[in-house]
Design a protein around this motif. Structure first.
Motif, PDB file in Angstrom:
ATOM      1  N   TRP A 124     -14.888  46.640 -45.325  1.00 20.16           N
ATOM      2  CA  TRP A 124     -14.380  46.139 -44.041  1.00 20.16           C
ATOM      3  C   TRP A 124     -12.989  46.662 -43.714  1.00 20.16           C
ATOM      4  CZ3 TRP A 124     -10.168  43.180 -42.742  1.00 20.16           C
ATOM      5  CH2 TRP A 124      -9.482  42.579 -43.794  1.00 20.16           C
ATOM      6  N   LEU A 125     -12.106  46.751 -44.720  1.00 17.14           N
ATOM      7  CA  LEU A 125     -10.767  47.287 -44.450  1.00 17.14           C
ATOM      8  C   LEU A 125     -10.842  48.763 -44.074  1.00 17.14           C
ATOM      9  CD1 LEU A 125      -8.311  45.808 -47.106  1.00 17.14           C
ATOM     10  CD2 LEU A 125      -8.080  45.726 -44.620  1.00 17.14           C
ATOM     11  N   ASP A 126     -11.680  49.500 -44.759  1.00 15.12           N
ATOM     12  CA  ASP A 126     -11.879  50.919 -44.458  1.00 15.12           C
ATOM     13  C   ASP A 126     -12.379  51.081 -43.026  1.00 15.12           C
ATOM     14  OD1 ASP A 126     -12.310  53.670 -44.621  1.00 15.12           O
ATOM     15  OD2 ASP A 126     -14.046  53.496 -45.942  1.00 15.12           O
ATOM     16  N   ILE A 127     -13.361  50.287 -42.640  1.00 12.52           N
ATOM     17  CA  ILE A 127     -13.946  50.384 -41.298  1.00 12.52           C
ATOM     18  C   ILE A 127     -12.923  49.980 -40.233  1.00 12.52           C
ATOM     19  CG2 ILE A 127     -15.700  49.414 -39.749  1.00 12.52           C
ATOM     20  CD1 ILE A 127     -17.485  49.125 -42.333  1.00 12.52           C
ATOM     21  N   TYR A 175      -4.909  50.668 -49.377  1.00 12.90           N
ATOM     22  CA  TYR A 175      -4.468  51.703 -50.318  1.00 12.90           C
ATOM     23  C   TYR A 175      -4.062  51.119 -51.663  1.00 12.90           C
ATOM     24  CZ  TYR A 175      -4.569  54.554 -46.133  1.00 12.90           C
ATOM     25  OH  TYR A 175      -4.965  55.198 -44.998  1.00 12.90           O
ATOM     26  N   TYR A 176      -3.509  49.922 -51.656  1.00 15.25           N
ATOM     27  CA  TYR A 176      -3.173  49.287 -52.926  1.00 15.25           C
ATOM     28  C   TYR A 176      -4.443  48.995 -53.722  1.00 15.25           C
ATOM     29  CZ  TYR A 176      -1.159  46.240 -56.410  1.00 15.25           C
ATOM     30  OH  TYR A 176      -0.776  45.694 -57.606  1.00 15.25           O
ATOM     31  N   GLN A 177      -5.460  48.483 -53.029  1.00 16.56           N
ATOM     32  CA  GLN A 177      -6.726  48.186 -53.703  1.00 16.56           C
ATOM     33  C   GLN A 177      -7.367  49.433 -54.302  1.00 16.56           C
ATOM     34  OE1 GLN A 177      -9.182  46.292 -50.729  1.00 16.56           O
ATOM     35  NE2 GLN A 177      -8.290  44.275 -51.073  1.00 16.56           N
ATOM     36  N   LYS A 178      -7.191  50.576 -53.644  1.00 12.07           N
ATOM     37  CA  LYS A 178      -7.810  51.824 -54.100  1.00 12.07           C
ATOM     38  C   LYS A 178      -6.924  52.616 -55.051  1.00 12.07           C
ATOM     39  CE  LYS A 178     -11.705  51.454 -51.922  1.00 12.07           C
ATOM     40  NZ  LYS A 178     -12.979  51.443 -52.620  1.00 12.07           N
ATOM     41  N   CYS A 214       0.170  53.651 -50.108  1.00  9.30           N
ATOM     42  CA  CYS A 214       0.502  52.247 -49.867  1.00  9.30           C
ATOM     43  C   CYS A 214       1.986  52.111 -49.520  1.00  9.30           C
ATOM     44  CB  CYS A 214       0.175  51.420 -51.108  1.00  9.30           C
ATOM     45  SG  CYS A 214       0.584  49.672 -50.948  1.00  9.30           S
ATOM     46  N   GLY A 215       2.837  52.720 -50.301  1.00  6.31           N
ATOM     47  CA  GLY A 215       4.270  52.682 -50.027  1.00  6.31           C
ATOM     48  C   GLY A 215       4.615  53.347 -48.707  1.00  6.31           C
ATOM     49  N   MET A 216       3.885  54.411 -48.395  1.00  3.86           N
ATOM     50  CA  MET A 216       4.112  55.136 -47.149  1.00  3.86           C
ATOM     51  C   MET A 216       3.875  54.243 -45.938  1.00  3.86           C
ATOM     52  SD  MET A 216       4.970  58.035 -46.112  1.00  3.86           S
ATOM     53  CE  MET A 216       5.024  58.895 -44.584  1.00  3.86           C
ATOM     54  N   GLU A 217       2.940  53.326 -46.052  1.00  3.63           N
ATOM     55  CA  GLU A 217       2.636  52.438 -44.931  1.00  3.63           C
ATOM     56  C   GLU A 217       3.846  51.579 -44.543  1.00  3.63           C
ATOM     57  OE1 GLU A 217      -0.542  52.476 -43.131  1.00  3.63           O
ATOM     58  OE2 GLU A 217      -0.341  54.322 -44.278  1.00  3.63           O
ATOM     59  N   ASP A 254     -13.445  57.122 -52.684  1.00  7.31           N
ATOM     60  CA  ASP A 254     -14.472  56.236 -52.132  1.00  7.31           C
ATOM     61  C   ASP A 254     -13.959  55.389 -50.961  1.00  7.31           C
ATOM     62  OD1 ASP A 254     -17.056  55.176 -51.903  1.00  7.31           O
ATOM     63  OD2 ASP A 254     -16.544  53.455 -53.167  1.00  7.31           O
ATOM     64  N   ILE A 255     -13.315  56.087 -50.040  1.00  7.05           N
ATOM     65  CA  ILE A 255     -12.912  55.477 -48.768  1.00  7.05           C
ATOM     66  C   ILE A 255     -13.571  56.342 -47.688  1.00  7.05           C
ATOM     67  CG2 ILE A 255     -10.975  54.642 -47.376  1.00  7.05           C
ATOM     68  CD1 ILE A 255      -9.188  54.927 -49.841  1.00  7.05           C
ATOM     69  N   PRO A 256     -14.892  56.263 -47.570  1.00  8.39           N
ATOM     70  CA  PRO A 256     -15.635  57.238 -46.770  1.00  8.39           C
ATOM     71  C   PRO A 256     -15.352  57.203 -45.268  1.00  8.39           C
ATOM     72  CG  PRO A 256     -17.084  55.451 -47.468  1.00  8.39           C
ATOM     73  CD  PRO A 256     -15.772  55.257 -48.176  1.00  8.39           C
ATOM     74  N   PHE A 257     -15.106  56.031 -44.714  1.00 12.75           N
ATOM     75  CA  PHE A 257     -14.866  55.977 -43.272  1.00 12.75           C
ATOM     76  C   PHE A 257     -13.529  56.615 -42.911  1.00 12.75           C
ATOM     77  CE2 PHE A 257     -17.998  52.671 -44.031  1.00 12.75           C
ATOM     78  CZ  PHE A 257     -18.947  52.983 -43.070  1.00 12.75           C
ATOM     79  N   LYS A 258     -12.490  56.242 -43.656  1.00 12.07           N
ATOM     80  CA  LYS A 258     -11.178  56.847 -43.404  1.00 12.07           C
ATOM     81  C   LYS A 258     -11.214  58.347 -43.713  1.00 12.07           C
ATOM     82  CE  LYS A 258      -7.393  54.995 -43.053  1.00 12.07           C
ATOM     83  NZ  LYS A 258      -6.435  54.511 -42.070  1.00 12.07           N
ATOM     84  N   ALA A 259     -11.941  58.741 -44.736  1.00 10.13           N
ATOM     85  CA  ALA A 259     -12.065  60.167 -45.061  1.00 10.13           C
ATOM     86  C   ALA A 259     -12.682  60.927 -43.895  1.00 10.13           C
ATOM     87  CB  ALA A 259     -12.902  60.351 -46.325  1.00 10.13           C
TER      88      ALA A 259
END
Length: 191
Positions: A9-12, A47-50, A56-59, A163-168
């Motif tokens: 859901w976060l990726d989407i 990004y932290y979860q992955k 994550c820091g960049m955000e 394995d973040i296919p939507f963002k990829a």
């Protein structure tokens, strides 16, 4: 299907926000900054979860830059009109290349020394280059599109690997949109 949606859901969500963001950037719309703020806030968690700790820091940097970018686009012109699209000053190229190299090395060292990251080279590269990219976007420099093309290519591959296919997939699309964005902004700068 429910399990898939729960897992991604976060990726989407960040992908949908990212698509809106890039389309607003393509149009040179100030609204991209508001959409970007929401996308980055959720990106911190994703990004932290992955285990993409540099991303994550960049955000957090992006959150700050979205506020700065919005202000700069609305109030940053000496004529008090909206900030015009312009060229990246040649005098800044060498300092920013050196900044990218130094930040890349520092983030790489941090990731190798203090995290369990299995992608420190790519994660630190995209983060270092993005620091300059978002700054160049905030200043409405035409050449910011070249920076994003490089970031988007590497990020797309990295996110498929993590394995973040939507963002990829979104970042792969970003490459195409960035090429068209450069063409559109180049026409806008001539006008």
């Amino acid at each position: 299907m429910t399990e898939f949606l729960t897992t991604h859901w976060l990726d989407i969500t960040t992908t949908v926000l990212g698509l809106a963001y890039i389309l607003l950037e393509y149009r040179a719309s100030v609204w991209m900054w508001a959409v970007g703020f929401a996308m980055q806030a959720l990106g911190i968690v994703l990004y932290y979860q992955k285990g993409l700790y540099a991303d994550c820091g960049m955000e957090f940097y992006y959150l700050t830059m979205t506020v700065y970018g919005w202000w700069r686009w609305v109030h940053g012109s000496a004529t008090k009109q909206s900030l015009p699209i312009r060229h990246f000053p040649q005098r800044l190229i060498l300092p920013w290349l050196l900044t990218i190299a130094a930040v890349w090395a520092a983030i790489y060292w941090l990731l190798v020394s203090f995290t369990n990251s299995n992608v420190p080279l790519a994660d630190s590269f995209t983060t270092a280059l993005s620091i300059v990219g978002i700054w160049a976007l905030a200043h409405k420099y035409l050449e910011q599109w070249f920076i994003w093309i490089a970031v988007d290519v590497v990020t797309s591959v990295l996110y498929f690997y993590k394995d973040i296919p939507f963002k990829a997939s979104l970042y792969a699309l970003y490459v195409v949109i960035a090429i068209f964005g450069f063409i559109k902004w180049r026409k806008m700068i001539k006008n």
